[in-house]
Design an enzyme around this catalytic site. Structure first.
Site, mmCIF file in Angstrom:
data_model
loop_
_atom_site.group_PDB
_atom_site.id
_atom_site.type_symbol
_atom_site.label_atom_id
_atom_site.label_comp_id
_atom_site.label_asym_id
_atom_site.label_seq_id
_atom_site.Cartn_x
_atom_site.Cartn_y
_atom_site.Cartn_z
ATOM 1 N N ARG A 179 32.197 24.942 11.380
ATOM 2 C CA ARG A 179 31.365 25.976 10.750
ATOM 3 C C ARG A 179 32.217 27.123 10.214
ATOM 4 N NH1 ARG A 179 29.300 28.720 8.198
ATOM 5 N NH2 ARG A 179 27.378 29.897 8.193
ATOM 6 N N TYR A 180 33.301 27.445 10.938
ATOM 7 C CA TYR A 180 34.182 28.543 10.537
ATOM 8 C C TYR A 180 35.551 27.943 10.190
ATOM 9 C CZ TYR A 180 30.593 31.179 13.018
ATOM 10 O OH TYR A 180 29.392 31.694 13.435
ATOM 11 N N ARG A 230 38.399 27.345 13.125
ATOM 12 C CA ARG A 230 38.114 26.718 14.412
ATOM 13 C C ARG A 230 37.048 25.634 14.303
ATOM 14 N NH1 ARG A 230 36.335 31.785 13.784
ATOM 15 N NH2 ARG A 230 34.262 32.389 14.439
ATOM 16 N N CYS A 235 25.924 16.681 30.894
ATOM 17 C CA CYS A 235 26.014 17.943 31.640
ATOM 18 C C CYS A 235 25.579 17.648 33.066
ATOM 19 C CB CYS A 235 25.069 18.984 31.070
ATOM 20 S SG CYS A 235 25.380 19.323 29.333
ATOM 21 N N CYS A 277 20.132 22.621 31.235
ATOM 22 C CA CYS A 277 19.510 23.944 31.211
ATOM 23 C C CYS A 277 18.307 23.880 30.276
ATOM 24 C CB CYS A 277 20.498 24.979 30.696
ATOM 25 S SG CYS A 277 22.140 24.777 31.398
ATOM 26 N N CYS A 300 18.687 24.985 26.530
ATOM 27 C CA CYS A 300 19.828 24.433 25.780
ATOM 28 C C CYS A 300 19.605 24.416 24.260
ATOM 29 C CB CYS A 300 20.114 23.013 26.257
ATOM 30 S SG CYS A 300 21.561 22.313 25.440
ATOM 31 N N ARG A 348 21.640 22.672 22.240
ATOM 32 C CA ARG A 348 22.119 21.419 21.658
ATOM 33 C C ARG A 348 21.325 20.218 22.159
ATOM 34 N NH1 ARG A 348 27.840 22.101 22.079
ATOM 35 N NH2 ARG A 348 27.575 23.625 20.429
ATOM 36 N N ASP A 381 18.409 30.712 21.260
ATOM 37 C CA ASP A 381 18.091 29.994 20.017
ATOM 38 C C ASP A 381 16.709 29.329 20.119
ATOM 39 O OD1 ASP A 381 20.587 30.498 18.784
ATOM 40 O OD2 ASP A 381 21.496 28.992 20.090
ATOM 41 N N ASP A 417 22.575 33.709 16.650
ATOM 42 C CA ASP A 417 22.991 32.671 15.714
ATOM 43 C C ASP A 417 21.886 32.512 14.678
ATOM 44 O OD1 ASP A 417 25.525 31.106 15.976
ATOM 45 O OD2 ASP A 417 24.948 31.238 18.089
ATOM 46 N N LYS A 463 27.018 33.388 13.293
ATOM 47 C CA LYS A 463 26.643 34.477 14.201
ATOM 48 C C LYS A 463 26.459 35.790 13.452
ATOM 49 C CE LYS A 463 29.053 32.916 18.305
ATOM 50 N NZ LYS A 463 29.584 31.705 17.641
HETATM 51 S S1 SF4 Z 1 23.349 24.826 27.861
HETATM 52 FE FE1 SF4 Z 1 23.064 22.713 27.158
HETATM 53 S S2 SF4 Z 1 25.151 21.952 26.786
HETATM 54 FE FE2 SF4 Z 1 25.339 23.820 28.051
HETATM 55 S S3 SF4 Z 1 25.404 23.059 30.170
HETATM 56 FE FE3 SF4 Z 1 23.278 23.582 29.719
HETATM 57 S S4 SF4 Z 1 22.378 21.652 28.996
HETATM 58 FE FE4 SF4 Z 1 24.586 21.416 28.905
#
Ligand code: SF4
Length: 395
Positions: free
Chosen positions: A113-114, A117, A126, A130, A133, A135, A294, A331, A338
């Site tokens: 994206r940048y 990097r 994972c 979470c 999340c 993603r 997000d 974002d 960002k």
């Molecule tokens: S935020 Fe998403 S990518 Fe990061 S640890 Fe939690 S579930 Fe995994």
């Protein structure tokens, strides 16, 4: 001064050697309603979420993080790992890929994206999924370590783009990989001359701190400079075990920076953010970003408003030193990158005269010197000098 951080109690029927072994924690992860009911008494909304099934993002937690959530009287940590019926409802904005990452991926596991990097998604796994999340379009598909052809393609992409100076290992959680995989990735990246910095984004120090072993730290040290980007969201996550993990990194010269997400009803209170960041700085961790959550699928109930976040940030300005102050950032959805969110302290402007009000109500003017007096330093090829210094040549 020495603070005693509370330790997480292991269940009586688990041997201490098992509990302290990160692979045991991963192998014994809680993944379904039956597993969760061994630790939690589920509410109706949580039961519906489990039974609602398929539309939900993956569910998983380590026994350690479940035990931590189980003893948290505020129920804040529970909301991070526990699915809720509200994940199934229509939200005001629900995006599968809020950061537009699938548009910016020139190679299957690279997000560029940048210009200087890239993100390198080395695994989609994972140890805790979470609920907030970003993603969700990628994580939790259980592909584990990147496939050989995609790995080769990703390295080739990085190698053929000399403008890339920094690689951020992400996923998924890179520290769910074993030491040998990780060592290989780091060694391969270090063999690329233009790579200066490697960052590892990981929730493992939070949700499975036993992953931070002496061996792991040695590997990271060997391939320095490697920055560890931790994701503590709540002061309750700073347990004795997490502190030991952090200290292993910082005592070995591995910088640790923390990125957190503001979460509705979980941590969106200035006193709580202060408590978290004061502890982090004390532990030599720099609070780096405080993200607006997000709008990923099923997260409406976990997101707070931009107004609420700005209010929190304004309050922090008056009470936290710059060292403990994170950058509040959002974002821009669909891959806009960002943007910082900064509380407005400017009251008025009249030409070069700007009037500001401080966090405690003190008002004053700042007068800029005339535009014609502004000079720039003499041009000097610092970039060229840096390239030569990296090659060990004196200019
Ligand atoms: S935020 Fe998403 S990518 Fe990061 S640890 Fe939690 S579930 Fe995994």
């Amino acid at each position: 001064m020495k603070f005693e951080f509370p330790s997480v109690q292991k269940p009586e029927d688990v041997a201490i050697a098992d509990w302290n072994n990160w692979t045991w924690q991963l192998r014994h992860a809680l993944k379904n309603q039956k597993d969760f009911e061994t630790v939690f008494q589920l509410t109706e909304a949580e039961r519906i979420a489990f039974e609602g099934g398929k539309e939900l993002f993956n569910i998983r937690t380590t026994p350690y993080y479940a035990a931590l959530a189980g003893r948290d009287a505020t129920q804040s940590i529970r909301q991070i790992l526990m699915p809720h019926q509200k994940e199934l409802s229509e939200g005001s904005q629900q995006m599968l890929d809020p950061l537009g990452e699938r548009v910016n991926n020139p190679s299957p596991r690279i997000i560029h994206r940048y210009s200087d990097r890239v993100l390198f998604l080395v695994t989609d796994i994972c140890s805790v999924y979470c609920r907030f999340c970003t993603r969700k379009h990628f994580t939790g598909q259980e592909q584990a370590f990147i496939k050989a052809d995609e790995y080769t393609q990703a390295l080739q992409y990085i190698r053929s783009h000399p403008g890339i100076r920094e690689v951020i290992l992400s996923g998924g959680d890179p520290l769910t990989l074993g030491d040998s995989h990780l060592e290989r990735v780091l060694a391969d990246l270090r063999s690329i001359e233009h790579i200066e910095i490697i960052r590892i984004g990981s929730r493992m120090p939070v949700v499975c701190p036993m992953r931070v072993t002496e061996d792991l730290v040695k590997i990271l040290r060997k391939h320095k400079p490697v920055y560890l980007m931790s994701h503590f969201n709540h002061p309750g996550e700073l347990t004795a075990e997490a502190v030991t993990a952090i200290e292993k990194f910082v005592d070995s010269g591995i910088p640790v920076m923390n990125q957190m997400v503001l979460l509705n009803g979980i941590n969106n209170h200035p006193a709580l953010i202060q408590a978290l960041n004061r502890r982090l700085v004390y532990l030599r961790v720099k609070p780096y970003y405080m993200f607006q959550c997000d709008p990923s699928l099923g997260t409406d109930h976990l997101r707070t408003s931009v107004e609420d976040s700005l209010e929190i940030q304004k309050e922090l300005w008056g009470h936290l030193s710059g060292l403990a102050m994170p950058n509040l950032s959002l974002d821009i959805p669909s891959g806009g990158g960002k943007t910082y969110l900064v509380p407005n302290f400017q009251v008025s402007q009249d030409g070069p005269v700007r009037r500001y009000v401080g966090w405690d109500g003190v008002e004053a003017e700042y007068v800029s010197p005339p535009a014609e007096s502004i000079r720039k330093p003499e041009a000097y090829p610092y970039d060229l000098e840096w390239e030569q210094l990296k090659k060990g040549k004196q200019t």
